[in-house]
Design a protein around this motif. Structure first.
Motif, PDB file in Angstrom:
ATOM      1  N   LEU A   1      25.946  38.583  13.791  1.00 33.78           N
ATOM      2  CA  LEU A   1      25.646  39.593  12.345  1.00 33.78           C
ATOM      3  C   LEU A   1      24.976  38.239  11.407  1.00 33.78           C
ATOM      4  CD1 LEU A   1      26.027  42.494  11.233  1.00 33.78           C
ATOM      5  CD2 LEU A   1      27.880  41.687  10.175  1.00 33.78           C
TER       6      LEU A   1
ATOM      7  N   VAL B   1      31.146  36.541  16.277  1.00 35.87           N
ATOM      8  CA  VAL B   1      29.847  37.498  15.796  1.00 35.87           C
ATOM      9  C   VAL B   1      29.713  37.859  14.652  1.00 35.87           C
ATOM     10  CG1 VAL B   1      30.881  40.096  15.700  1.00 35.87           C
ATOM     11  CG2 VAL B   1      32.393  38.558  17.163  1.00 35.87           C
TER      12      VAL B   1
ATOM     13  N   VAL C   1      30.413  44.986  20.281  1.00 39.59           N
ATOM     14  CA  VAL C   1      29.502  43.921  20.790  1.00 39.59           C
ATOM     15  C   VAL C   1      28.326  44.614  21.600  1.00 39.59           C
ATOM     16  CG1 VAL C   1      28.952  41.282  21.227  1.00 39.59           C
ATOM     17  CG2 VAL C   1      30.945  42.457  19.778  1.00 39.59           C
TER      18      VAL C   1
ATOM     19  N   TYR D   1      28.090  44.799  15.595  1.00 41.15           N
ATOM     20  CA  TYR D   1      28.903  43.752  15.415  1.00 41.15           C
ATOM     21  C   TYR D   1      29.974  43.904  13.866  1.00 41.15           C
ATOM     22  CZ  TYR D   1      25.194  42.412  17.746  1.00 41.15           C
ATOM     23  OH  TYR D   1      24.048  42.021  18.672  1.00 41.15           O
TER      24      TYR D   1
ATOM     25  N   ASP E   1      22.230  45.752   9.768  1.00 45.66           N
ATOM     26  CA  ASP E   1      23.310  44.588   9.535  1.00 45.66           C
ATOM     27  C   ASP E   1      23.694  43.830   8.551  1.00 45.66           C
ATOM     28  OD1 ASP E   1      23.509  45.266  12.692  1.00 45.66           O
ATOM     29  OD2 ASP E   1      21.997  44.135  13.129  1.00 45.66           O
TER      30      ASP E   1
END
Length: 134
Positions: free
Chosen positions: A61, A57, A101, A106, A33
């Motif tokens: 992350l 969001v 999600v 993400y 990520d």
């Protein structure tokens, strides 16, 4: 995936903030990520409902330790947005964001939300400035 960073630029990688002191290329050899600095939205820029959703969001992350809180807030905001928009294409894109999600994708969710900034800007009659760098 190959990412090139400029001197002083930051990347958010699996919850860590990394700043480079010179131009570098980073090759990501597995799934991680990450978020590039120029896609980071600052809290003072969360002035619209979609920007607030983006920020939530983004928090998932960047700050995995806040995941449970962020997911709860995301679900509440997403439900409100899906009932607020009348355009079927926008509602479908918000549904896609929810699915992304749910699948812990993400970065892709943020990309979809950024595309919706244009629609939101047109509705609100405002410009659509890009997220500021951190």
């Amino acid at each position: 995936m190959l990412i090139t960073l400029k001197p002083g630029e930051r990347i958010y990688l699996n919850g860590a903030v990394i700043r480079v002191d010179r131009k570098v290329a980073i090759e990501l050899l597995n799934d991680v990520d990450f978020l590039l600095e120029n896609h980071v939205l600052q809290v003072e820029d969360t002035t619209t409902p979609l920007r607030q959703l983006y920020f939530v969001v983004q928090t998932m992350l960047i700050e995995p330790r806040k995941m449970a809180q962020a997911q709860k807030l995301f679900r509440e905001q997403l439900a409100g947005l899906m009932t607020s928009f009348r355009d079927e294409a926008v509602v479908a894109m918000l549904g896609d964001v929810g699915n992304l999600v749910d699948g812990a994708r993400y970065f892709e969710a943020l990309r979809v939300i950024r595309r919706l900034f244009i629609v939101e800007g047109a509705i609100l009659g405002a410009g659509t400035p890009r997220p500021r760098a951190a």
